[in-house]
Scaffold this motif. Structure first.
Motif, mmCIF file in Angstrom:
data_model
loop_
_atom_site.group_PDB
_atom_site.id
_atom_site.type_symbol
_atom_site.label_atom_id
_atom_site.label_comp_id
_atom_site.label_asym_id
_atom_site.label_seq_id
_atom_site.Cartn_x
_atom_site.Cartn_y
_atom_site.Cartn_z
ATOM 1 N N UNK A 305 26.955 8.474 20.120
ATOM 2 C CA UNK A 305 25.027 7.953 20.410
ATOM 3 C C UNK A 305 24.517 9.282 19.667
ATOM 4 N N UNK A 306 23.743 7.996 18.649
ATOM 5 C CA UNK A 306 22.928 9.033 17.239
ATOM 6 C C UNK A 306 21.622 8.832 17.945
ATOM 7 N N UNK A 307 21.017 9.945 17.851
ATOM 8 C CA UNK A 307 19.217 9.946 18.402
ATOM 9 C C UNK A 307 19.194 10.189 17.065
ATOM 10 N N UNK A 308 17.207 10.257 16.609
ATOM 11 C CA UNK A 308 16.785 11.127 15.686
ATOM 12 C C UNK A 308 15.972 11.395 16.265
ATOM 13 N N UNK A 309 14.936 11.016 16.564
ATOM 14 C CA UNK A 309 12.887 11.592 16.835
ATOM 15 C C UNK A 309 13.412 12.597 17.977
ATOM 16 N N UNK A 310 14.474 12.434 18.795
ATOM 17 C CA UNK A 310 14.331 13.207 20.342
ATOM 18 C C UNK A 310 14.502 14.667 19.432
ATOM 19 N N UNK A 311 15.672 14.500 18.332
ATOM 20 C CA UNK A 311 15.256 15.877 17.604
ATOM 21 C C UNK A 311 14.702 16.658 16.831
#
Length: 644
Positions: A305-311
């Motif tokens: 599962x990928x996240x960008x803005x949460x990181x």
């Protein structure tokens, strides 16, 4: 306690991922002249330290035709970029994450930035986001595109990236090759023919980079232009078996970074169908914010599962998620403001610790009155006002000092709580819940309007009393509603109104835009917007504006631009065209006005003796980012003073 599914490792070719959480492609913006700056590696080191198994670095173009003039995108085809790529890869791997580099050619898209070159595409089909058509690529130029990806992959791989990802999503060049809308003719009549360029690039990269892990990103939606509908995507996916993993997301340019109106991951309900179509490990992304949705995606068949803005909002999102500390995650609210502006680099409205290179925190300038008291002692500190500025300051000071937070209203949040009540703006509620969950060390007194005399007993006082919205003189003395009144609580203030007139102040910001949606949600038969500006909602983030206007498509909304109010009476509004001077009167059941926000008089509660800090809208009404940064700056002063 049973470990979450996301904690399981995964073998990806020769690479072992420590867990199932991936930081998907984005860029730091710390790039000049196409080459990463030292601050770029610092950014990726902080992200990698947060526990993601793999970080995919984006913003990396493969040829001059995709290089923008301001030079803040990495130009991977250049030999002199390798040193910067090495610093990136080393920063990621030294923190225990796997480093991946995503490569892209924009084709007919420009990202809204000026290019040195001209747009190209498989066929001459104009993008709906561009004023001119691209030039069609000749066969020899397609060979050059393949070689550009190969050369750029070699630079990334030799720099220490064991994983390379091809960007074939969001309507960029490789997606344009995959779409029958933007790639047609006798040599592109079938999916197998259109996917041939990916096969060629993959083979060229594998020949040049033995042992490389090769992924590809594709996206659903946008089938009417350079995207693929779900059926088309599922027809394509079985033909991507030459890749070691497939990364699936949604949208095309302007829609692929979703705003607050999207509350659930768009792909969550179709993970099972995607899994059935993919023979290799499956990564799904977009709007995964919670452990529950991540777990649901993995149970439905996703491998990653990928996240960008949460990181970006909290680099420790993965570790906190995996160790059961979800309530301590500083949440991405999907406001799409600083993280999409790159002004001057990647920033975040809710994360004050993400700063320009060379800065330890986002620059902020509270007003401080009184002498500095150097002391390591625990201090009694009063924070007045529980908007974002006061909440940030109190939360950070609470564990180390005796902090009391005073708020005159019955709930925390200030104006942000009103914004969170608006339709499709509930992302702000996530931020307020975060503060509420992390104020256990603070004494909170709601519904209490504190006096200056009460504050005299504190060592230090932080005044975050906020601002109030005021009616312009043209509407003064009428029953006109301010946007802060129209949005509070629910649509109740607008219920029963057949015709609602929303008067914008010309700056095109969310208060007026949200009032339009609130009026529609309340059942208005017609909403007329008056704005003195040349366009409506022009102050919203670019992607947010596109998505907002799409939500209004087909609704009974009439926008009158270049229109300034002359006067408001109960039951009607008079306005004039700012060019011709022609005046018009409209009957209205309700009038909602975006008024000027003015700071409340903090001097009324400022005590004489303690050291006083003024922050947030009490200083000057601005954005949430300013308020949070100033609250953080005041708290840091006490950490530094105490040697903490």
């Amino acid at each position: 306690m049973t470990p979450p599914l996301a904690a399981r490792p995964l073998q990806l070719g020769p690479v072992t991922l420590a867990n199932r959480l991936v930081g998907t492609a984005h860029a730091s913006g710390a790039v000049a002249g196409g080459v990463p700056l030292p601050g770029d590696a610092d950014y990726w080191r902080r992200r990698a330290a947060g526990g993601a198994a793999m970080l995919i670095v984006g913003g990396t173009v493969v040829s001059p035709s995709s290089a923008n003039r301001n030079g803040n995108i990495t130009e991977a085809w250049r030999p002199d970029v390798v040193a910067g790529l090495e610093a990136r890869a080393r920063a990621i791997t030294e923190e225990g994450a796997v480093a991946a580099c995503q490569l892209v050619q924009l084709g007919r898209e420009t990202l809204g930035a000026e290019l040195w070159s001209h747009p190209v595409a498989p066929t001459v089909v104009r993008s709906p986001r561009e004023p001119t058509r691209p030039r069609a690529l000749a066969s020899a130029e397609v060979d050059g595109i393949v070689d550009a990806f190969r050369t750029s992959a070699v630079h990334a791989w030799s720099a220490g990236f064991p994983v390379v990802e091809l960007h074939a999503a969001h309507g960029y060049l490789l997606a344009q090759f995959l779409s029958p809308v933007t790639n047609f003719g006798p040599d592109a009549a079938t999916v197998s023919q259109r996917v041939r360029i990916l096969d060629r690039i993959a083979a060229a990269i594998r020949d040049a980079c033995p042992g490389v892990v090769l992924g590809v990103r594709v996206s659903a939606e946008g089938g009417e232009e350079a995207g693929l509908g779900m059926d088309g995507l599922c027809e394509l996916l079985p033909r991507l078996s030459c890749f070691d993993y497939v990364n699936i997301t949604v949208g095309v340019r302007t829609t692929y970074v979703r705003d607050m109106a999207v509350t659930d991951p768009p792909l969550l309900d179709v993970v099972g169908r995607l899994r059935a179509a993919v023979a290799t490990p499956l990564l799904v992304s977009q709007s995964f914010r919670t452990g529950a949705t991540i777990d649901a995606a993995l149970r439905s068949g996703a491998d990653l599962v990928g996240v960008a803005r949460p990181l970006i909002a909290d680099p420790h999102f993965p570790r906190k998620m995996l160790t059961g500390r979800e309530s301590s995650i500083r949440p991405c609210v999907s406001c799409n403001e600083d993280c999409r502006a790159f002004d001057p680099v990647l920033l975040c409205s809710v994360n004050p610790e993400l700063a320009p290179p060379g800065e330890s925190a986002r620059p902020a300038y509270p007003l401080t009155l009184g002498p500095t008291r150097r002391s390591t002692d625990r201090r009694r500190i009063a924070v007045v006002g529980a908007g974002p500025a006061g909440l940030e300051c109190a939360m950070r000071l609470g564990p180390d000092h005796d902090v009391t937070l005073f708020e005159g209203r019955a709930r925390i949040g200030g104006q942000l709580a009103i914004a969170a009540d608006a339709p499709n703006r509930s992302g702000w509620r996530r931020l307020l819940d975060y503060y509420s969950d992390n104020l256990s060390a603070v004494t909170i007194r709601l519904g209490h309007r504190v006096s200056a005399a009460e504050l005299e007993g504190f060592d230090d006082v932080v005044l975050a009393v906020g601002a109030e919205e005021t009616l312009p003189r043209e509407a003064a003395g009428t029953r006109s509603l301010l946007t802060s009144q129209a949005l509070v609580g629910s649509e109740e203030p607008l219920r029963g109104a057949g015709h609602v007139v929303v008067v914008d102040d010309g700056f095109g910001l969310w208060p007026a835009a949200s009032s339009v949606e609130a009026a529609l949600a309340a059942g208005a038969g017609l909403v007329t917007v008056l704005t003195p500006a040349a366009a409506f909602a022009s102050g919203l983030p670019a992607e947010g504006r596109v998505q907002y206007l799409r939500r209004l498509s087909g609704t009974p909304v009439d926008v009158r631009v270049l229109s300034s109010i002359v006067g408001v009476s109960d039951g009607s509004v008079e306005f004039e065209n700012t060019l011709s001077g022609v005046r018009t009167r409209l009957d209205a059941d309700r009038v909602v006005v975006a008024g000027e926000r003015r700071s409340l008089d903090w001097s009324l509660v400022a005590p004489d003796n303690p050291r006083v800090h003024v922050i947030g809208d009490a200083l000057v009404p601005r954005k949430v980012a300013h308020a949070i940064a100033e609250g953080h700056a005041v708290a840091r002063e006490y950490f530094l003073t105490a040697g903490g």
